[in-house]
Design a protein around this motif. Sequence first.
Motif: not given
Lengths: 199, 199
Positions: A156, A148-149, B151-153, A145, A152-153, B147-149, A178, B189, A193, A182, B155-157, B182, A196, B185
Amino acid sequence: MEVLTTEQKIIEAARKIFTQKGYAATKTRDIAEEAGINLALLNYYFGSKENLFKQIVNEELEDLFGLMSPFLSDSNTTLEEKIRILVKDYTKLLTENEDLPIFVLNELKNNGNIFNHILQQARTMSQPILDNQLKNNGYTISISDFIMNIVGLTIFPFIAKSLLIASGILKEEEFPQFIRNREKLIPEWIFAILKQSRQ
Amino acid sequence: MEVLTTEQKIIEAARKIFTQKGYAATKTRDIAEEAGINLALLNYYFGSKENLFKQIVNEELEDLFGLMSPFLSDSNTTLEEKIRILVKDYTKLLTENEDLPIFVLNELKNNGNIFNHILQQARTMSQPILDNQLKNNGYTISISDFIMNIVGLTIFPFIAKSLLIASGILKEEEFPQFIRNREKLIPEWIFAILKQSRQ
DNA sequence: GTCTATAACCTGATAGAC
DNA sequence: GTCTATCAGGTTATAGAC
């Protein structure tokens, strides 16, 4: 002003068109034209389309994973540093090469088995060290995870760029800002994350 | 036990093969064979490969964005509920249709302009309401990042599945559990990220 | 509506001259 | 090494019988 050999010209043209269109949609004639040479020369140097393609993909995979493996396994680099460097390096690489991720992921889906020798390097070293660094800080997130996080962030938005723009969420000219924004935020999000997961 | 018309059989076959292989790598012969009909019938019903393809992509885009737009613009649904529902619905959709995201994103990259009429629906309504909900809670994150976060978290896997497996980070049989985990989770997150943006 | 047969075209690869 | 010309095979699309 560099002078490229014919072989290099073909490779650069092939990289450009393969990453843009993928294997199946790419015509060897287009590569030849882009390289400014004749179709026959492509086969003279590389034997076949598939051969040329494999060479390109291997190079791209090196780009994409050469970044990750060496320093992730360095136990002298703190977790925080690793996160910041990883996000920064990937952002830089993808900014200069926006088609790279979707190309690699797409072709990997169809031919995953071909590239194992490169991916095996990445798999071995980094995992136990990262795992220790997470546990030593009391973070309970799994290593899968965690990676991947971050990835992915970071990646993506490049994959979904056409979607972002087509849907009107973002304008084409706003995209670079943008991404720059990021680049600063993602590490903070990852820290949030992690914290948490310690509660 | 449903009985499909010839047209439906062709569409189902086309959806399967197009999403698996992409436009260029798909042969109309394969679609015909998968549908159990003759090649000529495909052209009888749909005129051309490209025509059939457009219809498929439009349907897939509907799947992917029909989920999002209607309830995101509902001001009676709280932000937290939206996050949980979005993650849950996308996880379900992609679990049943793993090739969908990379297919859509890949073909959108090459033909982004063709599908604007669908994407325009999504763009209009949801944005101002979501924006208000974020601001009213004191969250300073931008709507694009929000939105990007999510959707990204989520879909990306699925996009990176082949990579995860080829690199040995995850085993094929562990993937479903990885995703189910996930699903729980990711909303937490996202909340952690939101809270951090309020500080 | 559904099929077989074939046309028309495209693409990867090679032969052979220079 | 580089080119032109061409082959061999495959792919989309259509004509025409049933």
